[in-house]
Design a protein around this motif. Structure first.
Motif, short mmCIF file in Angstrom:
data_model
loop_
_atom_site.label_atom_id
_atom_site.label_comp_id
_atom_site.label_asym_id
_atom_site.label_seq_id
_atom_site.Cartn_x
_atom_site.Cartn_y
_atom_site.Cartn_z
N PRO A 95 0.81 -1.23 0.00
CA PRO A 95 0.00 0.00 0.00
C PRO A 95 0.84 1.27 0.00
N LYS A 96 1.99 1.24 0.68
CA LYS A 96 2.86 2.41 0.72
C LYS A 96 3.49 2.66 -0.65
N LEU A 97 3.91 1.59 -1.31
CA LEU A 97 4.50 1.72 -2.64
C LEU A 97 3.48 2.29 -3.63
N ILE A 98 2.25 1.79 -3.55
CA ILE A 98 1.20 2.27 -4.45
C ILE A 98 0.90 3.75 -4.18
N ALA A 99 0.82 4.10 -2.89
CA ALA A 99 0.54 5.50 -2.53
C ALA A 99 1.64 6.42 -3.04
N GLU A 100 2.90 6.00 -2.90
CA GLU A 100 4.01 6.80 -3.40
C GLU A 100 3.96 6.95 -4.92
N THR A 101 3.56 5.86 -5.60
CA THR A 101 3.46 5.90 -7.07
C THR A 101 2.41 6.91 -7.52
N ILE A 109 10.41 6.35 -6.90
CA ILE A 109 9.93 6.33 -5.52
C ILE A 109 10.96 5.63 -4.64
N ASP A 110 10.82 5.83 -3.33
CA ASP A 110 11.75 5.24 -2.38
C ASP A 110 11.32 3.82 -2.01
N ALA A 111 12.31 2.98 -1.71
CA ALA A 111 12.02 1.63 -1.23
C ALA A 111 11.45 1.72 0.18
N VAL A 112 10.58 0.77 0.51
CA VAL A 112 10.00 0.71 1.85
C VAL A 112 10.96 -0.04 2.77
N SER A 113 11.26 0.56 3.89
CA SER A 113 12.18 -0.06 4.84
C SER A 113 11.65 -1.42 5.29
N GLY A 114 12.53 -2.43 5.25
CA GLY A 114 12.14 -3.78 5.64
C GLY A 114 11.62 -4.61 4.49
#
Length: 241
Positions: A95-101, A109-114
């Motif tokens: 969900p964070k990756l999609i929101a950043e996109t 976009i930045d990679a999600v930590s973890g």
């Protein structure tokens, strides 16, 4: 005196059939069939300029990653996962990756930590979908509208704008894309031009996609914007046909 009796030896000439062996000729031929070139999976919803493009499948250490991007003209309106690793970190990261996109409107976009490995696979598949997007044209739009059913497209995907909520910081309004009953994407139509708001919006969208409702927490430092976001989001959910 004995008479010599001549012995007549009769030679019987038999017919000896002669077989003529014609050499056999093998004229079998081999035909090579070339495999068709790989093409991106694309579709357009009837009556609109929407295009759906699947990115390439990226094999990672955690498992395959593949995204599908919906373009509204040249704009990325939604992203969904076709394949993803079955790991808690991935489920939390997507969900964070999609929101950043949706905010960046690109694969920058930045990679999600973890979830670095999944993030890298996501970005690569996303970029492949962006690169494979067919150019928009009026002729292709008109032909697709005549060949596809608008009602079927509307049933599968629905875009609803929430109400514009006036807050002390400025106006907040969201637009929600539904796939059936699922919230597939959220984007901001209006938002306050403040650093806190810009930092809060991706978090609010990520929480929405995970919760699949407006029952989400306010982002610390952006409470007023969060409340306006939730109000506009709920209005869009209530207005969905």
């Amino acid at each position: 005196m004995k008479r010599a009796i001549p012995v007549l030896v009769l030679t019987v000439a038999g017919l000896i059939p002669v077989w003529r062996y014609a050499p056999s000729t093998d004229t079998s031929s081999t035909t090579e069939v070339a495999e068709p070139a790989s093409t991106p999976s694309t579709s357009s919803s009837g009556g609109t300029s929407n295009q759906v493009v699947a990115g390439s499948t990226i094999k990672t250490e955690k498992g395959p990653v593949q995204v599908e991007v919906t373009f509204d003209g040249d704009k990325i309106s939604s992203v969904r996962m076709l394949q993803q690793p079955n790991h808690p970190q991935t489920k939390a990261a997507v969900p964070k990756l999609i929101a950043e996109t949706l905010t960046a409107q690109s694969a920058d976009i930045d990679a999600v930590s973890g979830a670095t490995i999944t993030s890298e696979g996501y970005v690569e598949s996303l970029q492949a979908a962006i690169d494979a997007k067919p150019a928009s044209s009026s002729s292709s739009s008109s032909s697709s509208s005549s060949s596809s059913s608008p009602s079927a497209s509307a049933a599968a995907s629905q875009v609803v704008a929430g109400s514009a909520v006036d807050t002390e910081k400025g106006t907040v309004q969201v637009e929600v894309t539904f796939e059936g009953d699922k919230i597939d994407a959220v984007r901001m139509l209006q938002q306050p031009n403040h650093p806190q708001t810009k930092a809060a919006v991706p978090k609010l969208i990520a929480e929405t996609l995970e919760a699949q409702s407006s029952d989400i927490d306010a982002v610390s430092g952006a409470t007023i914007t969060s409340e306006g976001y939730v109000e506009s989001l709920q209005a869009a959910i209530d207005a969905k046909g």
